[in-house]
Design a protein around this motif. Structure first.
Motif, mmCIF file in Angstrom:
data_model
loop_
_atom_site.group_PDB
_atom_site.id
_atom_site.type_symbol
_atom_site.label_atom_id
_atom_site.label_comp_id
_atom_site.label_asym_id
_atom_site.label_seq_id
_atom_site.Cartn_x
_atom_site.Cartn_y
_atom_site.Cartn_z
ATOM 1 N N SER A 159 58.400 50.299 56.221
ATOM 2 C CA SER A 159 57.635 49.427 55.326
ATOM 3 C C SER A 159 57.329 49.971 53.611
ATOM 4 N N ASN A 160 57.286 49.230 52.877
ATOM 5 C CA ASN A 160 56.780 49.539 51.538
ATOM 6 C C ASN A 160 55.456 48.766 51.273
ATOM 7 N N GLY A 161 55.123 48.083 52.249
ATOM 8 C CA GLY A 161 53.795 47.290 52.069
ATOM 9 C C GLY A 161 54.132 45.813 52.897
ATOM 10 N N ASP A 162 53.030 45.070 52.690
ATOM 11 C CA ASP A 162 53.024 43.804 53.218
ATOM 12 C C ASP A 162 53.974 42.879 52.372
ATOM 13 N N LEU A 163 54.444 41.745 53.547
ATOM 14 C CA LEU A 163 55.604 40.940 53.282
ATOM 15 C C LEU A 163 54.642 39.631 52.950
ATOM 16 N N TYR A 164 54.910 38.745 52.078
ATOM 17 C CA TYR A 164 54.068 37.384 51.918
ATOM 18 C C TYR A 164 55.030 36.421 51.767
ATOM 19 N N PHE A 165 54.892 35.225 52.854
ATOM 20 C CA PHE A 165 55.787 34.106 52.953
ATOM 21 C C PHE A 165 54.866 33.028 52.755
ATOM 22 N N HIS A 166 55.226 31.875 52.114
ATOM 23 C CA HIS A 166 54.468 30.782 51.849
ATOM 24 C C HIS A 166 55.220 29.421 51.595
ATOM 25 N N GLY A 167 54.487 28.414 52.081
ATOM 26 C CA GLY A 167 54.998 27.121 51.731
ATOM 27 C C GLY A 167 53.886 25.950 51.971
#
Length: 182
Positions: free
Chosen positions: A57-65
Protein backbone atom coordinates in the motif's frame (compact mmCIF):
# COMPACT_ATOMS: atom_id res chain seq x y z
CA UNK A 1 -31.90 -2.37 -14.93
CA UNK A 2 -31.28 -6.07 -15.09
CA UNK A 3 -32.11 -8.91 -17.42
CA UNK A 4 -30.98 -12.50 -17.56
CA UNK A 5 -28.74 -14.25 -15.06
CA UNK A 6 -26.86 -12.10 -12.54
CA UNK A 7 -23.53 -13.33 -13.93
CA UNK A 8 -24.38 -11.67 -17.27
CA UNK A 9 -25.40 -8.26 -15.88
CA UNK A 10 -23.14 -5.45 -17.06
CA UNK A 11 -20.99 -3.94 -14.32
CA UNK A 12 -20.30 -0.24 -14.90
CA UNK A 13 -18.08 0.30 -11.84
CA UNK A 14 -15.92 -2.29 -10.08
CA UNK A 15 -12.72 -2.11 -8.05
CA UNK A 16 -11.98 -5.83 -8.34
CA UNK A 17 -10.49 -7.62 -5.34
CA UNK A 18 -8.60 -5.38 -2.93
CA UNK A 19 -6.62 -6.05 0.23
CA UNK A 20 -6.05 -3.86 3.26
CA UNK A 21 -5.62 -3.69 7.01
CA UNK A 22 -9.24 -2.78 7.69
CA UNK A 23 -12.19 -0.80 6.46
CA UNK A 24 -14.13 2.12 7.90
CA UNK A 25 -17.50 3.25 6.59
CA UNK A 26 -19.32 6.48 7.30
CA UNK A 27 -22.94 6.94 6.26
CA UNK A 28 -25.52 9.69 6.62
CA UNK A 29 -29.12 9.64 5.40
CA UNK A 30 -31.82 12.31 5.41
CA UNK A 31 -35.49 11.95 4.53
CA UNK A 32 -38.43 14.33 4.61
CA UNK A 33 -42.11 13.99 3.82
CA UNK A 34 -44.34 17.00 3.10
CA UNK A 35 -47.75 15.66 2.11
CA UNK A 36 -47.40 14.05 -1.33
CA UNK A 37 -43.72 15.15 -1.68
CA UNK A 38 -40.88 12.97 -0.42
CA UNK A 39 -37.21 14.01 -0.57
CA UNK A 40 -34.46 11.63 0.46
CA UNK A 41 -30.65 11.70 0.27
CA UNK A 42 -27.80 9.47 1.40
CA UNK A 43 -23.98 9.62 1.33
CA UNK A 44 -21.48 6.83 2.04
CA UNK A 45 -17.71 7.10 2.44
CA UNK A 46 -15.70 3.87 2.57
CA UNK A 47 -12.02 3.96 3.59
CA UNK A 48 -9.82 0.93 2.96
CA UNK A 49 -6.93 1.30 5.38
CA UNK A 50 -3.56 0.64 3.70
CA UNK A 51 -5.46 -0.70 0.72
CA UNK A 52 -3.87 -2.27 -2.35
CA UNK A 53 -4.55 -4.67 -5.20
CA UNK A 54 -1.20 -6.38 -5.94
CA UNK A 55 1.62 -4.40 -4.36
CA UNK A 56 2.14 -2.96 -0.89
CA UNK A 57 0.00 0.00 0.00
CA UNK A 58 0.83 3.62 -0.56
CA UNK A 59 -1.85 4.62 1.95
CA UNK A 60 -5.59 4.59 2.41
CA UNK A 61 -8.06 4.23 -0.46
CA UNK A 62 -11.23 6.36 -0.41
CA UNK A 63 -14.42 5.39 -2.24
CA UNK A 64 -17.68 7.30 -1.96
CA UNK A 65 -21.12 7.76 -3.40
CA UNK A 66 -24.60 8.95 -2.74
CA UNK A 67 -27.97 9.92 -4.12
CA UNK A 68 -30.73 12.48 -3.81
CA UNK A 69 -34.28 11.83 -4.95
CA UNK A 70 -37.61 13.60 -5.03
CA UNK A 71 -40.87 11.65 -5.32
CA UNK A 72 -44.34 13.13 -5.71
CA UNK A 73 -47.77 11.47 -5.56
CA UNK A 74 -50.00 12.82 -8.33
CA UNK A 75 -53.03 11.31 -6.57
CA UNK A 76 -52.35 12.91 -3.16
CA UNK A 77 -51.06 9.94 -1.12
CA UNK A 78 -47.93 10.11 1.01
CA UNK A 79 -45.14 7.78 2.15
CA UNK A 80 -45.49 7.38 5.89
CA UNK A 81 -42.17 7.10 7.75
CA UNK A 82 -41.78 4.97 10.87
CA UNK A 83 -39.48 6.75 13.33
CA UNK A 84 -39.44 3.63 15.49
CA UNK A 85 -38.14 1.35 12.72
CA UNK A 86 -36.39 4.05 10.63
CA UNK A 87 -38.05 2.88 7.41
CA UNK A 88 -40.77 4.03 5.06
CA UNK A 89 -44.10 2.27 5.53
CA UNK A 90 -46.10 0.57 2.80
CA UNK A 91 -47.96 2.92 0.44
CA UNK A 92 -51.73 2.60 0.74
CA UNK A 93 -53.67 4.16 -2.14
CA UNK A 94 -56.69 6.30 -1.20
CA UNK A 95 -58.61 4.14 -3.65
CA UNK A 96 -57.36 0.79 -4.90
CA UNK A 97 -57.41 0.24 -8.64
CA UNK A 98 -60.71 -1.32 -9.76
CA UNK A 99 -62.61 -1.69 -13.01
CA UNK A 100 -65.73 -2.93 -11.28
CA UNK A 101 -68.45 -0.42 -10.57
CA UNK A 102 -71.53 -1.85 -8.91
CA UNK A 103 -73.45 -1.24 -5.70
CA UNK A 104 -71.74 -4.04 -3.75
CA UNK A 105 -68.16 -3.00 -4.57
CA UNK A 106 -66.19 0.15 -4.00
CA UNK A 107 -66.43 2.61 -6.87
CA UNK A 108 -63.82 2.62 -9.61
CA UNK A 109 -60.37 3.60 -8.39
CA UNK A 110 -57.14 4.67 -10.03
CA UNK A 111 -54.74 3.44 -7.36
CA UNK A 112 -51.87 5.78 -6.47
CA UNK A 113 -49.55 7.34 -9.06
CA UNK A 114 -46.10 8.62 -8.17
CA UNK A 115 -43.45 10.38 -10.30
CA UNK A 116 -39.84 10.77 -9.29
CA UNK A 117 -36.38 11.92 -10.21
CA UNK A 118 -33.13 10.61 -8.73
CA UNK A 119 -29.47 11.56 -9.09
CA UNK A 120 -26.82 8.95 -8.16
CA UNK A 121 -23.06 9.42 -7.87
CA UNK A 122 -20.40 6.76 -7.29
CA UNK A 123 -16.62 7.20 -7.29
CA UNK A 124 -14.51 4.01 -7.15
CA UNK A 125 -11.29 5.70 -8.30
CA UNK A 126 -8.63 6.09 -5.63
CA UNK A 127 -4.85 5.73 -5.69
CA UNK A 128 -3.98 3.21 -8.42
CA UNK A 129 -7.51 1.73 -8.40
CA UNK A 130 -9.55 2.60 -11.50
CA UNK A 131 -12.98 1.34 -10.49
CA UNK A 132 -14.83 4.02 -12.41
CA UNK A 133 -16.95 7.05 -11.63
CA UNK A 134 -20.68 7.03 -12.36
CA UNK A 135 -23.19 9.86 -12.66
CA UNK A 136 -26.76 8.74 -13.16
CA UNK A 137 -30.11 10.46 -13.61
CA UNK A 138 -33.29 8.38 -13.37
CA UNK A 139 -36.85 9.43 -14.13
CA UNK A 140 -39.53 7.14 -12.76
CA UNK A 141 -43.24 6.47 -12.66
CA UNK A 142 -44.83 4.09 -10.14
CA UNK A 143 -48.40 2.86 -10.11
CA UNK A 144 -49.55 1.41 -6.77
CA UNK A 145 -52.61 -0.63 -7.72
CA UNK A 146 -53.19 -1.55 -4.07
CA UNK A 147 -50.97 -1.84 -0.95
CA UNK A 148 -49.52 -5.15 -2.22
CA UNK A 149 -49.08 -4.59 -5.96
CA UNK A 150 -47.16 -1.98 -7.93
CA UNK A 151 -45.77 -1.39 -11.42
CA UNK A 152 -42.65 0.73 -11.88
CA UNK A 153 -41.14 2.25 -15.01
CA UNK A 154 -37.70 3.90 -15.05
CA UNK A 155 -35.60 5.68 -17.65
CA UNK A 156 -31.94 6.10 -16.68
CA UNK A 157 -28.95 7.80 -18.25
CA UNK A 158 -25.61 6.77 -16.75
CA UNK A 159 -22.27 8.37 -17.59
CA UNK A 160 -19.05 6.50 -16.73
CA UNK A 161 -15.68 8.22 -16.38
CA UNK A 162 -12.32 6.69 -15.58
CA UNK A 163 -8.84 8.18 -15.04
CA UNK A 164 -7.53 6.31 -18.10
CA UNK A 165 -10.58 7.25 -20.22
CA UNK A 166 -10.38 3.78 -21.84
CA UNK A 167 -13.84 2.76 -20.67
CA UNK A 168 -15.76 6.05 -20.64
CA UNK A 169 -19.23 6.25 -22.09
CA UNK A 170 -22.93 6.80 -21.64
CA UNK A 171 -25.60 4.16 -21.17
CA UNK A 172 -29.34 4.66 -21.50
CA UNK A 173 -31.77 2.14 -20.12
CA UNK A 174 -35.48 1.60 -19.69
CA UNK A 175 -36.77 -0.75 -17.04
CA UNK A 176 -40.09 -2.03 -15.82
CA UNK A 177 -40.80 -3.93 -12.61
CA UNK A 178 -43.87 -5.68 -11.29
CA UNK A 179 -43.76 -6.15 -7.51
CA UNK A 180 -46.33 -8.18 -5.59
CA UNK A 181 -45.91 -8.98 -1.92
CA UNK A 182 -48.01 -10.40 0.87
Amino acid sequence: VRSGLSSTWPVFANTGNLQGDGQDQFNVELAGVWGPLNIQAEYLLSVLNNGFRTSPSNGDLYFHGGYIEALYFLTGEHRAYSLRNAVFERVTPRRNFRWINDEECEKDGWGAWQVGVRYNYLDLNSGDVDGGQLNDITLGLTWFLNPNLKLQWNYSVTQRKSPTRLSDGTSQSIGMRLAHDF
